[in-house]
Design a protein around this motif. Sequence first.
Motif, PDB file in Angstrom:
ATOM      1  N   ARG A  48      -8.871   2.627 -15.388  1.00 55.39           N
ATOM      2  CA  ARG A  48      -8.929   2.157 -16.779  1.00 55.39           C
ATOM      3  C   ARG A  48      -7.597   1.520 -17.177  1.00 55.39           C
ATOM      4  N   LEU A  49      -6.498   2.150 -16.785  1.00 57.08           N
ATOM      5  CA  LEU A  49      -5.183   1.600 -17.108  1.00 57.08           C
ATOM      6  C   LEU A  49      -4.957   0.256 -16.422  1.00 57.08           C
ATOM      7  N   LEU A  50      -5.407   0.137 -15.166  1.00 64.13           N
ATOM      8  CA  LEU A  50      -5.277  -1.136 -14.459  1.00 64.13           C
ATOM      9  C   LEU A  50      -6.089  -2.235 -15.134  1.00 64.13           C
ATOM     10  N   ALA A  51      -7.275  -1.861 -15.631  1.00 66.70           N
ATOM     11  CA  ALA A  51      -8.104  -2.847 -16.350  1.00 66.70           C
ATOM     12  C   ALA A  51      -7.405  -3.315 -17.619  1.00 66.70           C
ATOM     13  N   ASP A  52      -6.767  -2.381 -18.320  1.00 72.54           N
ATOM     14  CA  ASP A  52      -6.015  -2.751 -19.527  1.00 72.54           C
ATOM     15  C   ASP A  52      -4.857  -3.694 -19.187  1.00 72.54           C
ATOM     16  N   ILE A  53      -4.170  -3.398 -18.086  1.00 71.19           N
ATOM     17  CA  ILE A  53      -3.052  -4.247 -17.660  1.00 71.19           C
ATOM     18  C   ILE A  53      -3.552  -5.636 -17.292  1.00 71.19           C
ATOM     19  N   TYR A  54      -4.696  -5.696 -16.624  1.00 71.26           N
ATOM     20  CA  TYR A  54      -5.263  -6.998 -16.255  1.00 71.26           C
ATOM     21  C   TYR A  54      -5.583  -7.824 -17.496  1.00 71.26           C
ATOM     22  N   ARG A  55      -6.204  -7.185 -18.478  1.00 69.88           N
ATOM     23  CA  ARG A  55      -6.544  -7.920 -19.710  1.00 69.88           C
ATOM     24  C   ARG A  55      -5.293  -8.407 -20.425  1.00 69.88           C
ATOM     25  N   TRP A  87       0.883  -1.161   0.000  1.00 69.71           N
ATOM     26  CA  TRP A  87       0.000   0.000   0.000  1.00 69.71           C
ATOM     27  C   TRP A  87       0.923   1.213   0.000  1.00 69.71           C
ATOM     28  N   ALA A  88       0.971   1.930  -1.117  1.00 70.24           N
ATOM     29  CA  ALA A  88       1.919   3.032  -1.214  1.00 70.24           C
ATOM     30  C   ALA A  88       1.603   3.877  -2.441  1.00 70.24           C
ATOM     31  N   PHE A  89       2.245   5.037  -2.501  1.00 65.62           N
ATOM     32  CA  PHE A  89       2.171   5.862  -3.706  1.00 65.62           C
ATOM     33  C   PHE A  89       3.052   5.229  -4.770  1.00 65.62           C
ATOM     34  N   LEU A  90       2.433   4.701  -5.799  1.00 63.98           N
ATOM     35  CA  LEU A  90       3.117   4.087  -6.922  1.00 63.98           C
ATOM     36  C   LEU A  90       2.468   4.572  -8.211  1.00 63.98           C
ATOM     37  N   SER A  91       3.173   4.444  -9.304  1.00 65.35           N
ATOM     38  CA  SER A  91       2.543   4.712 -10.605  1.00 65.35           C
ATOM     39  C   SER A  91       1.894   3.424 -11.099  1.00 65.35           C
ATOM     40  N   VAL A  92       0.823   3.573 -11.883  1.00 68.66           N
ATOM     41  CA  VAL A  92       0.122   2.402 -12.410  1.00 68.66           C
ATOM     42  C   VAL A  92       1.046   1.569 -13.284  1.00 68.66           C
ATOM     43  N   SER A  93       1.972   2.224 -13.954  1.00 67.78           N
ATOM     44  CA  SER A  93       2.890   1.496 -14.841  1.00 67.78           C
ATOM     45  C   SER A  93       3.753   0.497 -14.079  1.00 67.78           C
ATOM     46  N   PHE A  94       3.911   0.688 -12.778  1.00 70.27           N
ATOM     47  CA  PHE A  94       4.667  -0.267 -11.972  1.00 70.27           C
ATOM     48  C   PHE A  94       4.074  -1.660 -12.082  1.00 70.27           C
ATOM     49  N   MET A  95       2.739  -1.747 -12.091  1.00 75.69           N
ATOM     50  CA  MET A  95       2.093  -3.049 -12.159  1.00 75.69           C
ATOM     51  C   MET A  95       2.379  -3.736 -13.489  1.00 75.69           C
TER      52      MET A  95
END
Length: 439
Positions: A412-419, A371-379
């Motif tokens: 939305r970006l996380l959903a794209d990464i999941y797909r 749990w932290a400040f991260l960018s979505v691109s990290f995932m």
Amino acid sequence: MEDDSESEQSSWAYLPDVCLSHVFHWLDDKDRSRAALVCKKWSCTMHSGSLWRCRTITFYGQPSRARTLEFQSALWYTKKFGKYLKHLEIKLSNPYNTPFIKKFQVIMRGLLSHLGKCNSHLESLSIKYLELDCLIWKNVVRAQFIKNLAAFLKRMSNQLDYLNLKGARITLEEGCELLNSLSSLTNRSFISEINIEDFFSLHLSVYGSSLFHQTMSKFHRLTILTFNYNCISDELLDILREHSSHSLCTLNIKCHIHDPHGQVVSGLSWANLAKRAPKLNVNFFFERVMKHDHLARILLVEIPVRSISLRSCYFSDPDWTIRPTLTNLLPAYWHGLQKLTLELNNDHELLDNELLQLILSCKRLLFLKVWAFLSVSFMERLLQNRAERKCILTTIKVRIYTAQDDSTEEERLLADIYRKFKYLIDSELNYFVITYPMV
């Protein structure tokens, strides 16, 4: 032709005892007592010792009628079938005044006295979060409760294998009295697992107490010990090495901001213990102890660390930064670290590169919770490395803090990464990732 009801009754009548006992196992006390009225066979099953080996009794501070009946039933059956009991758990739910605590003490005195006389099988006892330093525990009631519990532990010391007194919050003398009760018959104890996390009152420097060291020297078969870092000293590590190294497997160590943790512990003491106890794994749980110089004094390279949890509990402090810990301290455990939990208010300090590098360097890391400040691109980067087998994570739980009220774009970006990585996530990962506004 045989009546359907008679056929059904006949089927139940010929049900093997082991199957019937298994059915009873899933019933609560009320349903068991009703089922015992059906027939003689079911009544006999009701009295089977295997049904009464485990008991949980909850004392409700603000009981409803249903809770009162539940408590009275649990207490009555515990006494009635106490001779079969192997595992006993006592829970205090929202104790709120002195009369309630007095009633609890009186009932526990009777219960412990009864079990002490009739039971010869008890293996585990758990009484958590007593919080004996609270004002609702008057001195006389508190002293009587400790006396009764010590007498019970003394009586059970030759059979008890597990004791959990987490959150008792008592004085050093009282705590050592209870622990000494486990060894009073033979002057040594062979209990294998003890949980004394938050056992002593806050602010106590237990590590400097010769009384505590003398008490711990009486334990000769510990496999799992859960306690606070304010108990750790070179003397304690030497005691564990001398008396329990042949059995010791796990040390669970909590370090809280309000507990003293400024003592100097030698890396050599840790190394000697690890050498004599080759099965030893150490799990650290830090709460609001985040400054690098504090952590560097605790997280020595000689410790066989398996798990680390760092929690700031939403507090932010301009005097600390987590980056040096990620880059300088934690990589020392690359060969053994299996579980990493970071719950940080890192005040918008992005840690993507440092965290990813740490994960890739830890060759046995299986569990990651951040749990932290991260960018979505990290995932996306993390999952790409996992897909390329550059790490072996099996659990990924991430809460991405964001300073924005509207996190629609991040979702939305996380959903794209999941797909993109759905094939990997669905087949190989326990995966949960969300955004969380921290405004």
